[in-house]
Write a protein that holds these residues in place. Structure first.
Motif, PDB file in Angstrom:
ATOM      1  N   VAL A 174     -36.264 -95.443 -31.364  1.00  0.00           N
ATOM      2  CA  VAL A 174     -37.358 -94.612 -30.848  1.00  0.00           C
ATOM      3  C   VAL A 174     -36.868 -93.181 -30.634  1.00  0.00           C
ATOM      4  O   VAL A 174     -37.540 -92.220 -31.016  1.00  0.00           O
ATOM      5  CB  VAL A 174     -37.946 -95.201 -29.543  1.00  0.00           C
ATOM      6  N   ILE A 175     -35.689 -93.035 -30.067  1.00  0.00           N
ATOM      7  CA  ILE A 175     -35.123 -91.700 -29.845  1.00  0.00           C
ATOM      8  C   ILE A 175     -34.833 -91.019 -31.177  1.00  0.00           C
ATOM      9  O   ILE A 175     -35.115 -89.827 -31.350  1.00  0.00           O
ATOM     10  CB  ILE A 175     -33.864 -91.778 -28.959  1.00  0.00           C
ATOM     11  N   GLU A 176     -34.299 -91.766 -32.152  1.00  0.00           N
ATOM     12  CA  GLU A 176     -34.047 -91.194 -33.480  1.00  0.00           C
ATOM     13  C   GLU A 176     -35.337 -90.686 -34.110  1.00  0.00           C
ATOM     14  O   GLU A 176     -35.357 -89.634 -34.736  1.00  0.00           O
ATOM     15  CB  GLU A 176     -33.397 -92.225 -34.406  1.00  0.00           C
ATOM     16  N   LYS A 177     -36.428 -91.426 -33.950  1.00  0.00           N
ATOM     17  CA  LYS A 177     -37.704 -91.072 -34.576  1.00  0.00           C
ATOM     18  C   LYS A 177     -38.461 -89.994 -33.809  1.00  0.00           C
ATOM     19  O   LYS A 177     -38.991 -89.062 -34.387  1.00  0.00           O
ATOM     20  CB  LYS A 177     -38.572 -92.335 -34.701  1.00  0.00           C
ATOM     21  N   TYR A 178     -38.535 -90.141 -32.476  1.00  0.00           N
ATOM     22  CA  TYR A 178     -39.401 -89.271 -31.677  1.00  0.00           C
ATOM     23  C   TYR A 178     -38.649 -88.288 -30.780  1.00  0.00           C
ATOM     24  O   TYR A 178     -39.263 -87.413 -30.185  1.00  0.00           O
ATOM     25  CB  TYR A 178     -40.344 -90.122 -30.818  1.00  0.00           C
ATOM     26  N   GLY A 179     -37.343 -88.464 -30.636  1.00  0.00           N
ATOM     27  CA  GLY A 179     -36.550 -87.561 -29.818  1.00  0.00           C
ATOM     28  C   GLY A 179     -36.533 -87.901 -28.336  1.00  0.00           C
ATOM     29  O   GLY A 179     -35.779 -87.308 -27.577  1.00  0.00           O
ATOM     30  N   PHE A 180     -37.348 -88.858 -27.915  1.00  0.00           N
ATOM     31  CA  PHE A 180     -37.398 -89.260 -26.507  1.00  0.00           C
ATOM     32  C   PHE A 180     -38.065 -90.629 -26.426  1.00  0.00           C
ATOM     33  O   PHE A 180     -38.657 -91.098 -27.402  1.00  0.00           O
ATOM     34  CB  PHE A 180     -38.191 -88.253 -25.676  1.00  0.00           C
ATOM     35  N   ILE A 181     -37.993 -91.258 -25.239  1.00  0.00           N
ATOM     36  CA  ILE A 181     -38.660 -92.548 -25.077  1.00  0.00           C
ATOM     37  C   ILE A 181     -39.785 -92.490 -24.048  1.00  0.00           C
ATOM     38  O   ILE A 181     -40.481 -93.472 -23.859  1.00  0.00           O
ATOM     39  CB  ILE A 181     -37.685 -93.681 -24.693  1.00  0.00           C
ATOM     40  N   GLY A 182     -39.993 -91.382 -23.405  1.00  0.00           N
ATOM     41  CA  GLY A 182     -41.062 -91.293 -22.412  1.00  0.00           C
ATOM     42  C   GLY A 182     -40.610 -91.805 -21.064  1.00  0.00           C
ATOM     43  O   GLY A 182     -39.424 -91.976 -20.808  1.00  0.00           O
ATOM     44  N   GLY A 183     -41.587 -92.092 -20.202  1.00  0.00           N
ATOM     45  CA  GLY A 183     -41.276 -92.441 -18.830  1.00  0.00           C
ATOM     46  C   GLY A 183     -40.977 -93.898 -18.571  1.00  0.00           C
ATOM     47  O   GLY A 183     -40.504 -94.253 -17.509  1.00  0.00           O
ATOM     48  N   GLU A 184     -41.244 -94.770 -19.523  1.00  0.00           N
ATOM     49  CA  GLU A 184     -41.058 -96.206 -19.308  1.00  0.00           C
ATOM     50  C   GLU A 184     -40.070 -96.745 -20.329  1.00  0.00           C
ATOM     51  O   GLU A 184     -40.060 -96.323 -21.483  1.00  0.00           O
ATOM     52  CB  GLU A 184     -42.411 -96.906 -19.461  1.00  0.00           C
ATOM     53  N   PRO A 185     -39.215 -97.679 -19.918  1.00  0.00           N
ATOM     54  CA  PRO A 185     -38.278 -98.251 -20.894  1.00  0.00           C
ATOM     55  C   PRO A 185     -39.026 -98.964 -22.013  1.00  0.00           C
ATOM     56  O   PRO A 185     -40.164 -99.385 -21.847  1.00  0.00           O
ATOM     57  CB  PRO A 185     -37.470 -99.265 -20.079  1.00  0.00           C
ATOM     58  N   ILE A 186     -38.353 -99.089 -23.158  1.00  0.00           N
ATOM     59  CA  ILE A 186     -38.929 -99.758 -24.319  1.00  0.00           C
ATOM     60  C   ILE A 186     -38.041-100.943 -24.662  1.00  0.00           C
ATOM     61  O   ILE A 186     -36.858-100.749 -24.923  1.00  0.00           O
ATOM     62  CB  ILE A 186     -39.020 -98.801 -25.524  1.00  0.00           C
ATOM     63  N   PRO A 187     -38.603-102.109 -24.669  1.00  0.00           N
ATOM     64  CA  PRO A 187     -39.935-102.504 -24.220  1.00  0.00           C
ATOM     65  C   PRO A 187     -40.001-102.471 -22.694  1.00  0.00           C
ATOM     66  O   PRO A 187     -38.966-102.526 -22.018  1.00  0.00           O
ATOM     67  CB  PRO A 187     -40.096-103.928 -24.757  1.00  0.00           C
ATOM     68  N   PRO A 188     -41.216-102.399 -22.154  1.00  0.00           N
ATOM     69  CA  PRO A 188     -41.353-102.361 -20.695  1.00  0.00           C
ATOM     70  C   PRO A 188     -40.765-103.616 -20.042  1.00  0.00           C
ATOM     71  O   PRO A 188     -40.772-104.699 -20.630  1.00  0.00           O
ATOM     72  CB  PRO A 188     -42.866-102.310 -20.471  1.00  0.00           C
ATOM     73  N   ASP A 189     -40.261-103.460 -18.823  1.00  0.00           N
ATOM     74  CA  ASP A 189     -39.704-104.590 -18.067  1.00  0.00           C
ATOM     75  C   ASP A 189     -40.655-105.780 -18.077  1.00  0.00           C
ATOM     76  O   ASP A 189     -40.245-106.918 -18.273  1.00  0.00           O
ATOM     77  CB  ASP A 189     -39.429-104.194 -16.612  1.00  0.00           C
ATOM     78  N   LYS A 190     -41.932-105.507 -17.846  1.00  0.00           N
ATOM     79  CA  LYS A 190     -42.934-106.573 -17.761  1.00  0.00           C
ATOM     80  C   LYS A 190     -42.975-107.399 -19.046  1.00  0.00           C
ATOM     81  O   LYS A 190     -43.070-108.629 -18.998  1.00  0.00           O
ATOM     82  CB  LYS A 190     -44.313-105.981 -17.460  1.00  0.00           C
ATOM     83  N   ASP A 191     -42.903-106.748 -20.207  1.00  0.00           N
ATOM     84  CA  ASP A 191     -42.952-107.473 -21.476  1.00  0.00           C
ATOM     85  C   ASP A 191     -41.765-108.421 -21.626  1.00  0.00           C
ATOM     86  O   ASP A 191     -41.921-109.568 -22.055  1.00  0.00           O
ATOM     87  CB  ASP A 191     -42.994-106.509 -22.658  1.00  0.00           C
ATOM     88  N   VAL A 192     -40.579-107.942 -21.293  1.00  0.00           N
ATOM     89  CA  VAL A 192     -39.387-108.785 -21.399  1.00  0.00           C
ATOM     90  C   VAL A 192     -39.494-109.946 -20.411  1.00  0.00           C
ATOM     91  O   VAL A 192     -39.253-111.101 -20.767  1.00  0.00           O
ATOM     92  CB  VAL A 192     -38.102-107.971 -21.168  1.00  0.00           C
ATOM     93  N   ASN A 193     -39.871-109.643 -19.172  1.00  0.00           N
ATOM     94  CA  ASN A 193     -40.004-110.691 -18.161  1.00  0.00           C
ATOM     95  C   ASN A 193     -41.051-111.720 -18.567  1.00  0.00           C
ATOM     96  O   ASN A 193     -40.828-112.929 -18.428  1.00  0.00           O
ATOM     97  CB  ASN A 193     -40.370-110.092 -16.805  1.00  0.00           C
ATOM     98  N   ASP A 194     -42.209-111.241 -19.050  1.00  0.00           N
ATOM     99  CA  ASP A 194     -43.270-112.166 -19.473  1.00  0.00           C
ATOM    100  C   ASP A 194     -42.776-113.118 -20.556  1.00  0.00           C
ATOM    101  O   ASP A 194     -43.075-114.312 -20.536  1.00  0.00           O
ATOM    102  CB  ASP A 194     -44.499-111.411 -19.976  1.00  0.00           C
ATOM    103  N   ASN A 195     -42.013-112.592 -21.515  1.00  0.00           N
ATOM    104  CA  ASN A 195     -41.493-113.450 -22.583  1.00  0.00           C
ATOM    105  C   ASN A 195     -40.448-114.426 -22.046  1.00  0.00           C
ATOM    106  O   ASN A 195     -40.440-115.604 -22.423  1.00  0.00           O
ATOM    107  CB  ASN A 195     -40.921-112.619 -23.726  1.00  0.00           C
ATOM    108  N   PHE A 196     -39.565-113.964 -21.185  1.00  0.00           N
ATOM    109  CA  PHE A 196     -38.522-114.816 -20.626  1.00  0.00           C
ATOM    110  C   PHE A 196     -39.123-116.021 -19.896  1.00  0.00           C
ATOM    111  O   PHE A 196     -38.636-117.136 -20.012  1.00  0.00           O
ATOM    112  CB  PHE A 196     -37.622-114.014 -19.679  1.00  0.00           C
TER     113      PHE A 196
END
Length: 183
Positions: free
Chosen positions: A29-51
């Motif tokens: 994401v950083i290579e493509k857009y230069g930044f990732i914004g204010g939230e981690p990628i993927p968001p904590d919630k997405d990883v937790n939901d999958n776990f």
């Protein structure tokens, strides 16, 4: 060649695992857009939901006993149609063949699988190459502004970085002679 193995991820290890996964996903994401914004990628919630989801199985990927990545899969032991939710190799060990070796170890861990499904954002050419050319997946769908994912709620207010250009869905049929045609 390294010996690849899978080590079950425990709940207390989830925060560190999630941080490593987010670091690995952020590189592209950083290579493509230069930044990732204010939230981690993927968001904590997405990883937790999958776990914590039904059928989820989570592992550290080890190379010669050292942790080099991780995976979360969703296993359906009734249909044997399984889903690769998150898969990463730590950036400092990229381009050493560990991803393909790890994928082969994942396949070997689930020999009953008839079909694997996964996806990746349009801009992630390295992932597209890996899944299609290395692992044998086929592209089965492309979600974009002209063809939206029926399983996802639209998020025009704050699109997830990398998803605004579209998302590929992949499928790998493991035992073609015993399965029906893709739906």
């Amino acid at each position: 060649m390294s010996k690849i193995s899978l080590e079950r991820l425990t709940e207390p290890e989830l925060p560190a695992f999630r941080s490593r996964l987010q670091t690995a996903f952020s590189v592209a994401v950083i290579e493509k857009y230069g930044f990732i914004g204010g939230e981690p990628i993927p968001p904590d919630k997405d990883v937790n939901d999958n776990f914590y989801s039904t059928g989820a199985e989570s592992f550290h990927i080890l190379s010669d006993g050292q942790r080099v990545g991780g995976v979360i899969v969703t296993i359906n032991r009734i249909t044997n149609r399984n889903h690769l939710d998150f898969f990463f190799i730590d950036p400092e060990v990229h381009s050493k063949g560990l991803g393909l070796a790890a994928w082969k170890a994942i396949e070997a861990a689930y020999p009953e699988t008839e079909r694997w499904e996964t996806g990746t954002p349009y801009f992630e050419q390295r992932n597209i190459h890996f899944y299609v050319n290395k692992c044998g997946f086929k592209i089965t769908e492309f979600y974009c502004k002209h063809h939206s994912d029926p399983h996802e709620a639209p998020c025009e207010d704050h699109p997830i970085a990398g998803m605004e250009d579209g998302f590929f869905v992949f499928e790998k049929v493991m035992n073609p002679q015993n399965t029906e045609a893709p739906s």
